[in-house]
Design a protein around this motif. Structure first.
Motif, PDB file in Angstrom:
ATOM      1  N   TYR A  62      37.037  45.883  67.729  1.00  0.00           N
ATOM      2  CA  TYR A  62      37.325  46.731  66.587  1.00  0.00           C
ATOM      3  C   TYR A  62      37.612  45.800  65.410  1.00  0.00           C
ATOM      4  CZ  TYR A  62      38.208  50.410  70.093  1.00  0.00           C
ATOM      5  OH  TYR A  62      38.095  51.304  71.123  1.00  0.00           O
ATOM      6  N   PHE A 122      39.099  45.402  61.240  1.00  0.00           N
ATOM      7  CA  PHE A 122      40.030  45.988  60.282  1.00  0.00           C
ATOM      8  C   PHE A 122      40.113  45.121  59.021  1.00  0.00           C
ATOM      9  CE2 PHE A 122      41.974  48.734  63.512  1.00  0.00           C
ATOM     10  CZ  PHE A 122      41.702  48.042  64.679  1.00  0.00           C
ATOM     11  N   TYR A 176      43.185  44.712  56.084  1.00  0.00           N
ATOM     12  CA  TYR A 176      44.522  45.063  55.628  1.00  0.00           C
ATOM     13  C   TYR A 176      44.755  44.423  54.267  1.00  0.00           C
ATOM     14  CZ  TYR A 176      46.098  46.901  60.158  1.00  0.00           C
ATOM     15  OH  TYR A 176      46.268  47.657  61.291  1.00  0.00           O
ATOM     16  N   LEU A 185      51.836  44.808  55.720  1.00  0.00           N
ATOM     17  CA  LEU A 185      50.405  45.024  55.609  1.00  0.00           C
ATOM     18  C   LEU A 185      50.084  46.511  55.635  1.00  0.00           C
ATOM     19  CD1 LEU A 185      50.755  42.075  56.879  1.00  0.00           C
ATOM     20  CD2 LEU A 185      48.389  42.361  57.589  1.00  0.00           C
ATOM     21  N   LEU A 218      46.865  49.255  55.998  1.00  0.00           N
ATOM     22  CA  LEU A 218      45.481  49.367  56.450  1.00  0.00           C
ATOM     23  C   LEU A 218      44.592  49.910  55.337  1.00  0.00           C
ATOM     24  CD1 LEU A 218      43.502  49.231  58.888  1.00  0.00           C
ATOM     25  CD2 LEU A 218      44.040  51.652  59.276  1.00  0.00           C
ATOM     26  N   LYS A 258      38.954  50.687  58.828  1.00  0.00           N
ATOM     27  CA  LYS A 258      38.724  50.188  60.166  1.00  0.00           C
ATOM     28  C   LYS A 258      37.337  50.577  60.649  1.00  0.00           C
ATOM     29  CE  LYS A 258      40.786  54.203  62.514  1.00  0.00           C
ATOM     30  NZ  LYS A 258      41.391  54.999  61.455  1.00  0.00           N
ATOM     31  N   LEU A 282      35.577  51.273  64.254  1.00  0.00           N
ATOM     32  CA  LEU A 282      35.773  51.440  65.702  1.00  0.00           C
ATOM     33  C   LEU A 282      34.421  51.599  66.393  1.00  0.00           C
ATOM     34  CD1 LEU A 282      38.827  53.897  65.712  1.00  0.00           C
ATOM     35  CD2 LEU A 282      38.822  51.394  65.741  1.00  0.00           C
ATOM     36  N   GLN A 304      42.315  45.451  74.395  1.00  0.00           N
ATOM     37  CA  GLN A 304      43.646  44.912  74.134  1.00  0.00           C
ATOM     38  C   GLN A 304      44.185  45.464  72.829  1.00  0.00           C
ATOM     39  OE1 GLN A 304      43.085  40.597  74.398  1.00  0.00           O
ATOM     40  NE2 GLN A 304      44.093  40.659  76.385  1.00  0.00           N
ATOM     41  N   GLY A 305      44.283  46.785  72.759  1.00  0.00           N
ATOM     42  CA  GLY A 305      44.782  47.406  71.548  1.00  0.00           C
ATOM     43  C   GLY A 305      46.145  46.887  71.172  1.00  0.00           C
ATOM     44  N   GLY A 306      46.365  46.725  69.873  1.00  0.00           N
ATOM     45  CA  GLY A 306      47.659  46.272  69.390  1.00  0.00           C
ATOM     46  C   GLY A 306      47.715  44.789  69.144  1.00  0.00           C
ATOM     47  N   LYS A 307      46.813  44.018  69.753  1.00  0.00           N
ATOM     48  CA  LYS A 307      46.804  42.574  69.536  1.00  0.00           C
ATOM     49  C   LYS A 307      45.694  42.271  68.551  1.00  0.00           C
ATOM     50  CE  LYS A 307      46.163  38.108  71.779  1.00  0.00           C
ATOM     51  NZ  LYS A 307      45.879  37.417  73.061  1.00  0.00           N
ATOM     52  N   LEU A 308      46.079  42.048  67.301  1.00  0.00           N
ATOM     53  CA  LEU A 308      45.116  41.728  66.266  1.00  0.00           C
ATOM     54  C   LEU A 308      45.060  40.225  66.033  1.00  0.00           C
ATOM     55  CD1 LEU A 308      45.815  44.438  63.515  1.00  0.00           C
ATOM     56  CD2 LEU A 308      44.001  44.407  65.222  1.00  0.00           C
ATOM     57  N   PHE A 351      44.074  37.760  63.108  1.00  0.00           N
ATOM     58  CA  PHE A 351      43.881  37.821  61.665  1.00  0.00           C
ATOM     59  C   PHE A 351      43.184  36.572  61.142  1.00  0.00           C
ATOM     60  CE2 PHE A 351      46.187  41.502  60.101  1.00  0.00           C
ATOM     61  CZ  PHE A 351      47.015  41.836  61.156  1.00  0.00           C
ATOM     62  N   GLY A 352      42.468  36.743  60.033  1.00  0.00           N
ATOM     63  CA  GLY A 352      41.977  35.605  59.288  1.00  0.00           C
ATOM     64  C   GLY A 352      43.099  35.031  58.432  1.00  0.00           C
TER      65      GLY A 352
END
Lengths: 114, 114
Positions: free
Chosen positions: A32, A34, A36, A44, A46, A49, A51, A98-102, A104-105
């Motif tokens: 997924y 995103f 932000y 942050l 949103l 997104k 999906l 693994q939802g919830g574990k983002l 990031f750049g």
């Protein structure tokens, strides 16, 4: 392992001009994606997104992004920016399992000048 | 509808001390994730709690620990503080197992270690 690369650390642009913030990701699994936004001294928020489904995603404040699977990119665009769009923008990816574990750049600082 | 709330907003500690940060999730959310954002960097995932258990963990040492309470609120504890622990600590909440429930972030706790 997943990673996200934001190709520009700073993007200066004049008010009412179009802007594109570039994001590339690497992952061996389905993801997924995103975007932000972070205003000074805030958390942050949103913007949008991806999906599944249509590769063109519309978000808040007139922003949109296009998912390109072959180029593993998820660039953010706005046709006409405002002074109030000045902020830090982060692209992020998460493993579908693994939802919830983002991941990031490093962020892109958008600076809109009058 | 209250969003994610974090306390305190700012904190100054001395190297070697211990610190506890607190987070209340958005109403209706049952999962809390913690992120560390060093100055000029993107947030990095520390860990995620659901049903009072740590479900996922990022690449952080055991000095970083957490807890989730029956009301879904959460604490982040950091022992033996190092200068490098100075950062903005962000809490994010979501609904477990629901990809259509993106992370909602709090405004963070700014920790300074001297």
């Amino acid at each position: 392992a997943q990673s996200v690369t934001q190709l520009d650390s700073q993007v200066p642009v004049f008010e009412e001009a179009p802007v594109e913030l570039r994001c590339n990701y690497s992952s061996s699994v389905s993801v997924y994606l995103f975007w932000y936004v972070q205003y000074p001294n805030q958390g942050l928020q949103l913007l949008l997104k991806y999906l599944s489904g249509s590769t063109l995603v519309k978000g808040i404040n007139g922003f949109e992004a296009e998912f390109n699977k072959s180029q593993t990119s998820f660039h953010l665009r706005k046709p006409s920016v405002h002074i109030s769009d000045t902020a830090e923008y982060f692209c992020a990816v998460s493993d579908k399992n693994q939802g919830g574990k983002l991941i990031f750049g490093q962020g892109t600082e958008l600076s809109v000048k009058p | 509808d209250a969003g994610v709330t974090q306390s305190p907003t700012h904190l100054i500690k001395t190297r070697g001390q211990q610190v506890t940060l607190r987070c209340s999730p958005k109403s209706g959310h049952d999962t809390v994730s913690w992120y560390q954002q060093a100055l000029g960097q993107g947030p990095q995932f520390i860990f995620q709690y659901y049903e009072e258990e740590e479900r996922q963990r990022g690449n952080f040492p055991d000095r970083f620990s957490g807890h989730q309470f029956p009301n879904y609120s959460s604490e982040l504890n950091v022992n033996a503080l190092l200068l490098g622990d100075s950062a903005l600590y962000l809490c994010a909440s979501s609904l477990f197992g629901s990809p259509n429930s993106p992370l909602h972030f709090g405004n963070g706790t700014r920790l300074t270690v001297t």
